[in-house]
Write a protein that holds these residues in place. Structure first.
Motif, PDB file in Angstrom:
ATOM      1  N   SER A 408       0.912  -1.089   0.165  1.00  0.00           N
ATOM      2  CA  SER A 408      -0.171  -0.099   0.102  1.00  0.00           C
ATOM      3  C   SER A 408       0.905   1.304   0.189  1.00  0.00           C
ATOM      4  N   ASN A 409       0.276   2.616  -0.183  1.00  0.00           N
ATOM      5  CA  ASN A 409       0.935   3.730  -0.077  1.00  0.00           C
ATOM      6  C   ASN A 409       2.023   3.825  -1.062  1.00  0.00           C
ATOM      7  N   ILE A 410       1.843   3.194  -2.187  1.00  0.00           N
ATOM      8  CA  ILE A 410       2.956   3.241  -3.190  1.00  0.00           C
ATOM      9  C   ILE A 410       3.021   4.613  -3.845  1.00  0.00           C
ATOM     10  N   ALA A 411       4.015   5.145  -3.977  1.00  0.00           N
ATOM     11  CA  ALA A 411       4.391   6.572  -4.468  1.00  0.00           C
ATOM     12  C   ALA A 411       5.473   6.588  -5.357  1.00  0.00           C
ATOM     13  N   VAL A 412       5.233   7.089  -6.406  1.00  0.00           N
ATOM     14  CA  VAL A 412       6.197   7.137  -7.657  1.00  0.00           C
ATOM     15  C   VAL A 412       6.409   8.680  -7.735  1.00  0.00           C
ATOM     16  N   ASN A 413       7.716   9.197  -7.763  1.00  0.00           N
ATOM     17  CA  ASN A 413       8.102  10.605  -8.067  1.00  0.00           C
ATOM     18  C   ASN A 413       8.942  10.825  -9.145  1.00  0.00           C
ATOM     19  N   GLY A 414       9.024  11.440  -9.570  1.00  0.00           N
ATOM     20  CA  GLY A 414      10.391  11.899 -11.021  1.00  0.00           C
ATOM     21  C   GLY A 414       9.890  13.340 -11.572  1.00  0.00           C
ATOM     22  N   SER A 415      11.334  13.904 -11.951  1.00  0.00           N
ATOM     23  CA  SER A 415      10.857  14.973 -12.703  1.00  0.00           C
ATOM     24  C   SER A 415      11.907  15.060 -13.693  1.00  0.00           C
ATOM     25  N   ASN A 416      11.597  15.930 -14.689  1.00  0.00           N
ATOM     26  CA  ASN A 416      12.396  16.161 -16.043  1.00  0.00           C
ATOM     27  C   ASN A 416      12.877  14.594 -16.511  1.00  0.00           C
ATOM     28  N   ILE A 417      11.863  13.928 -16.613  1.00  0.00           N
ATOM     29  CA  ILE A 417      11.995  12.350 -17.235  1.00  0.00           C
ATOM     30  C   ILE A 417      12.326  12.600 -18.868  1.00  0.00           C
ATOM     31  N   ASN A 418      13.428  12.435 -19.246  1.00  0.00           N
ATOM     32  CA  ASN A 418      13.750  12.679 -20.626  1.00  0.00           C
ATOM     33  C   ASN A 418      14.025  11.261 -21.052  1.00  0.00           C
ATOM     34  N   PHE A 419      13.622  11.207 -22.609  1.00  0.00           N
ATOM     35  CA  PHE A 419      13.706   9.834 -23.424  1.00  0.00           C
ATOM     36  C   PHE A 419      15.156   9.251 -23.431  1.00  0.00           C
ATOM     37  N   ASN A 420      16.036  10.320 -23.666  1.00  0.00           N
ATOM     38  CA  ASN A 420      17.335   9.990 -24.059  1.00  0.00           C
ATOM     39  C   ASN A 420      18.502  10.134 -22.991  1.00  0.00           C
ATOM     40  N   THR A 421      18.093  11.136 -22.171  1.00  0.00           N
ATOM     41  CA  THR A 421      18.964  11.548 -20.921  1.00  0.00           C
ATOM     42  C   THR A 421      18.584  10.539 -19.677  1.00  0.00           C
ATOM     43  N   PRO A 422      19.595  10.075 -19.075  1.00  0.00           N
ATOM     44  CA  PRO A 422      19.381   9.371 -17.686  1.00  0.00           C
ATOM     45  C   PRO A 422      18.620  10.452 -16.814  1.00  0.00           C
ATOM     46  N   CYS A 423      17.432  10.075 -16.077  1.00  0.00           N
ATOM     47  CA  CYS A 423      16.908  10.481 -15.138  1.00  0.00           C
ATOM     48  C   CYS A 423      16.407   9.504 -13.901  1.00  0.00           C
ATOM     49  N   ALA A 424      16.247  10.272 -12.867  1.00  0.00           N
ATOM     50  CA  ALA A 424      15.919   9.638 -11.636  1.00  0.00           C
ATOM     51  C   ALA A 424      14.675   9.577 -11.212  1.00  0.00           C
ATOM     52  N   ILE A 425      14.232   8.415 -10.929  1.00  0.00           N
ATOM     53  CA  ILE A 425      12.728   8.128 -10.249  1.00  0.00           C
ATOM     54  C   ILE A 425      12.892   7.573  -9.007  1.00  0.00           C
ATOM     55  N   ASN A 426      12.263   8.007  -8.156  1.00  0.00           N
ATOM     56  CA  ASN A 426      11.909   7.343  -6.721  1.00  0.00           C
ATOM     57  C   ASN A 426      10.627   6.718  -6.366  1.00  0.00           C
ATOM     58  N   VAL A 427      10.713   5.584  -5.700  1.00  0.00           N
ATOM     59  CA  VAL A 427       9.637   4.788  -5.483  1.00  0.00           C
ATOM     60  C   VAL A 427       9.551   4.576  -3.931  1.00  0.00           C
ATOM     61  N   THR A 428       8.475   4.521  -3.325  1.00  0.00           N
ATOM     62  CA  THR A 428       8.200   4.400  -1.973  1.00  0.00           C
ATOM     63  C   THR A 428       7.054   3.474  -1.813  1.00  0.00           C
ATOM     64  N   ALA A 429       7.138   2.504  -0.689  1.00  0.00           N
ATOM     65  CA  ALA A 429       5.837   1.697  -0.366  1.00  0.00           C
ATOM     66  C   ALA A 429       5.867   1.383   0.796  1.00  0.00           C
ATOM     67  N   ALA A 430       4.498   0.595   1.415  1.00  0.00           N
ATOM     68  CA  ALA A 430       4.329   0.199   2.615  1.00  0.00           C
ATOM     69  C   ALA A 430       4.087  -1.126   2.679  1.00  0.00           C
ATOM     70  N   PHE A 431       4.504  -2.113   3.557  1.00  0.00           N
ATOM     71  CA  PHE A 431       4.299  -3.357   3.599  1.00  0.00           C
ATOM     72  C   PHE A 431       3.466  -3.346   5.015  1.00  0.00           C
ATOM     73  N   PRO A 432       2.874  -4.578   5.062  1.00  0.00           N
ATOM     74  CA  PRO A 432       2.022  -4.969   6.247  1.00  0.00           C
ATOM     75  C   PRO A 432       2.957  -4.780   7.506  1.00  0.00           C
ATOM     76  N   GLU A 433       2.311  -4.614   8.596  1.00  0.00           N
ATOM     77  CA  GLU A 433       2.977  -4.350   9.945  1.00  0.00           C
ATOM     78  C   GLU A 433       4.141  -3.412  10.131  1.00  0.00           C
ATOM     79  N   GLY A 434       4.165  -2.293   9.174  1.00  0.00           N
ATOM     80  CA  GLY A 434       5.124  -1.491   9.502  1.00  0.00           C
ATOM     81  C   GLY A 434       6.670  -1.372   8.645  1.00  0.00           C
ATOM     82  N   GLY A 435       6.249  -2.356   7.662  1.00  0.00           N
ATOM     83  CA  GLY A 435       7.466  -2.547   6.802  1.00  0.00           C
ATOM     84  C   GLY A 435       7.401  -1.533   5.646  1.00  0.00           C
ATOM     85  N   SER A 436       8.701  -1.270   5.068  1.00  0.00           N
ATOM     86  CA  SER A 436       8.755  -0.048   3.988  1.00  0.00           C
ATOM     87  C   SER A 436       9.587  -0.505   2.884  1.00  0.00           C
TER      88      SER A 436
END
Length: 752
Positions: A408-436
């Motif tokens: 749950s609580n899956i979140a994806v964030n990225g900016s200036n996502i370019n097709f040819n240039t390397p870009c950064a994407i961050n993903v976070t999520a929550a697992f049952p019983e407090g895992g992440s």
């Protein structure tokens, strides 16, 4: 094409009426057309009244209808039609129509396969038409000329061909209703209150403004505004679609997916500007959004999303230039079912389009046209990508006991996502019983064979994965938490991965004698030996290989490493003796040291699996007695911690400088801790930079780190059964009390 035939039919009838009115009078024309309608078009026709005003040069037709073949059901009808011409403008070489008015247009088109409810009219026209050889030759010559002129720009300015300009003014259509039914698939599209307002249409170098508004009977309304110049062929279009009910497409979805129900709405606000002769060079901008999407599968499960919004800054096919302001996905939910036959619920959903198409062998060989023109490079960028409030659940039916898990609580964030240039994407999520979960990805979308990815999993409750342990080893997992960190670098599909696994308090139940596991592993003995005196298991798993190799499996490599390790230690009697001698009975069960202490590292920014598990074990009593209250008080020796923190900071900066890194992960932290104080290179660096670190600043940072630990521990504890905001608190001891030798959380128990 079929709708155009309808328009031609109506237009032909109207032209006949206008000519008859001019020559014979409105009454005679009306009576003749109605009486001979079946001879003319093969259908019965109704005309209530036809009037012609010679003073205003106006023709009016009231209550017009063409019926279906049954002679009673309307096919095309309208309440009133009026056209007004201005013959005096002919003196100025202008064909001028000052008004075209149509009220209450009704059209019902039905289709069954290739047949329409007006096909008989077309067949009659085709049978009655006779073209002599001269007309055929003229048509062929015209076609050749047209083909020769296809490369030239389209120009609809009649002044260049007939010497007259054309102006059609005040074109209005009110309260129209258009119905289209596909009888074969059972679909119905009903456009209500269809209206068109065109101030003027100029077949010259003047802009024509067109406005169209309509409502869909099933929900939604559409507005279209068009500006068009007949001479230059420049156009501008604005399309506004508000809450179109997507259920309108349900009958057609059956050809693509197996589903039970589908709902949602579509909103569009797009602007298109360009030239008719260069359609692909048009610039498109605006927004597209879908809301409330719910796709119910045949099983009853639902895949959906609350909102998807796309902001388009520019889209140009000719330039292959696509610039997206934002892509926002909110409230998505999905599930994955893996069945014993290897298929998933996605395979079941897409079964209609996965079936092999029937094709004739002779027709299946098609040569692609060769083109010497080089394709233009793709320019694509997404300024902002945001995925929030997303949940994914999985059910694996392949183990002997089904595996169910929810992220749950899956979140994806990225900016200036370019097709040819390397870009950064961050993903976070929550697992049952407090895992992440935390995932950091860096790479170019045009080349996914080369990328960097860092994965960090914390406080993962292992009991949820008991079905796999039971399936592969015969032992169910009863307890335990795990942390996992993985640094992956891939180049040309060749991956090099560093992985570290930290497991605390893992325990398994008795082996199931009724199962035949894939691995024959003495799990209890192996885990007992692997655990240190603090009930921890920690080991590293390096992975190398080519992900394109069919034999390569990342998960299998890690799992096989764990199994080999368990087998190896379980067969080592010297290891067993040494472990028992070193730890005694404390090697079995949960050893918290003193019952009111949790040892910590005062320089750590987060907690280990052991520390999480000990804290969670302590608060189990709260679920049994709601009168209890616990206060976790953090304490450490501030003076010694500042000295150690200063050394840690110097080593960190030294590591960054020598390794050319700006950000660090868990694996880097381990490497920093391994730097020896007597290392000559580090010692020289420390001598040169030690004075740059202010003690008061270091104290402030240490206290901030302590507060961050408090908040992280509190957040995890509040997800445990029985814990509320009132019965558990986490604080730091007063500054005057920060003097003990050992860093720890002491637990104070009280009764509410």
């Amino acid at each position: 094409m079929k709708k155009r035939y309808i328009a031609l039919i109506v237009l032909a009838v109207l032209i006949v009426i206008v000519i008859a009115a001019l020559k014979l009078g409105p009454g005679i024309a009306k009576d003749y057309v109605v009486a001979h309608s079946e001879e003319l078009i093969g259908r019965k026709m109704k005309i209530e009244n036809v009037e012609f005003s010679p003073f205003s040069f106006t023709v009016t037709v009231d209550d017009f209808a063409i019926y279906e073949t049954d002679g009673t059901t309307p096919f095309v009808a309208f309440e009133k039609f009026r056209i007004n011409a201005n013959p005096t403008r002919l003196l100025k070489k202008e064909i001028s129509v000052s008004e075209i008015y149509l009220k209450g247009l009704y059209t019902r088109v039905t289709q069954k396969g290739s047949q329409f409810n007006f096909s008989d009219i077309l067949d009659k026209f085709a049978a009655d038409s006779t073209a002599d050889s001269s007309a055929t030759k003229a048509s062929a010559a015209s076609t050749q000329k047209q083909d020769a002129d296809t490369a030239q720009a389209l120009n609809l300015d009649p002044t260049e061909s007939i010497g007259f300009s054309v102006a059609l003014e005040n074109i209005t259509l009110e309260k129209g209703n258009i119905i289209y039914e596909d009888l074969k698939v059972g679909s119905k599209i009903h456009l209500e209150d269809f209206s068109v307002a065109i101030p003027a249409v100029y077949f010259s170098n003047k802009n024509t403004d067109i406005g169209v508004n309509l409502k869909f009977a099933n929900g939604g309304d559409l507005g279209v505004k068009v500006q068009f110049n007949m001479k230059t062929q420049d156009f501008g279009v604005n399309v506004t679609l508000n809450k179109l009910a997507l259920a309108i497409a349900k009958p057609y979805l059956k050809d693509f997916i197996n589903y039970k129900d589908f709902e949602g709405s579509l909103g569009v606000n797009l602007n298109v500007a360009g030239n008719v002769n260069h359609i692909l060079a048009s610039n498109v901008s605006g927004t597209v959004a879908v809301d409330g999407i719910k796709l119910t599968e045949t099983s009853g499960n639902v895949i959906g999303v609350s909102h998807v919004g796309v902001g388009i800054a520019k889209a140009n096919l000719d330039q292959m230039d696509f610039r997206v302001d934002s892509v926002v996905v909110d409230g998505a939910s999905a599930h994955l079912d893996l069945f014993k036959d290897g298929k998933t619920n996605i395979d079941v959903l897409l079964e209609p389009i996965m079936k092999p198409a029937k094709s004739n062998t002779a027709d299946s060989i098609v040569e692609e046209p060769k083109s010497d023109e080089k394709s233009k490079p793709l320019k694509a960028i997404v300024n902002k990508l945001a995925v929030v409030n997303t949940t994914v659940s999985a059910t694996d039916h392949t183990p002997k006991q089904p595996f169910n898990y929810k992220v749950s609580n899956i979140a994806v964030n990225g900016s200036n996502i370019n097709f040819n240039t390397p870009c950064a994407i961050n993903v976070t999520a929550a697992f049952p019983e407090g895992g992440s979960l935390s995932l950091k990805y860096k790479g170019a979308l045009s080349d996914i064979s080369t990328m960097d990815a860092y994965i960090s999993v914390k406080n993962l409750a292992l009991k949820h994965f008991s079905p796999y342990s039971h399936h592969y080893t015969g032992y169910p997992i009863s307890s335990g938490t795990m942390a996992f960190a993985s640094e992956n670098k891939m180049s040309g599909w060749n991956i090099e991965s560093k992985n570290t696994i930290d497991i605390y308090n893992i325990d398994v139940g008795d082996k199931d004698s009724n199962t035949d596991p894939e691995y024959t592993v003495p799990m209890k003995v192996g885990l007992y030996i692997l655990k240190d005196k603090n009930d921890k298991i920690q080991f590293d798993v390096p992975v190398k290989g080519n992900v394109k190799d069919p034999e390569f499996s990342y998960v299998k490599i890690v799992w096989k490493t764990v199994m080999n390790l368990l087998i190896k230690v379980a067969l080592s009697p010297f290891k067993v003796v040494g472990n028992v001698a070193a730890t005694g009975a404390g090697a079995v069960g949960l050893d918290l040291g003193k019952n009111d202490e949790i040892r910590i590292d005062a320089l750590a920014t987060s907690f280990s699996s052991e520390q999480y598990a000990k804290a969670q074990k302590m608060v189990e009593a709260l679920a049994k007695d709601n009168k209890l209250k616990m206060n976790f008080v953090q304490t450490f020796n501030l003076k010694r911690t500042v000295d150690a923190y200063k050394t840690r900071k110097l080593k960190t900066e030294f590591y960054k400088a020598t390794q050319n890194k700006t950000t660090l992960n868990e694996l880097d932290e381990k490497a920093i801790q391994a730097i020896a104080d007597k290392d000559s290179a580090y010692a020289a660096y420390a001598d040169a930079h030690a004075k740059e670190l202010d003690r008061k600043t270091l104290e402030k940072e240490i206290l901030e780190m302590a507060e961050a630990r408090n908040q992280e521990l509190l957040k995890t504890l509040q997800q445990q059964p029985g814990v509320t905001k009132k019965n558990v608190t986490v604080t730091t001891a007063p500054r005057s009390a920060l003097t003990p030798k050992k860093a720890m959380y002491k637990v104070q128990i009280d009764v509410q």
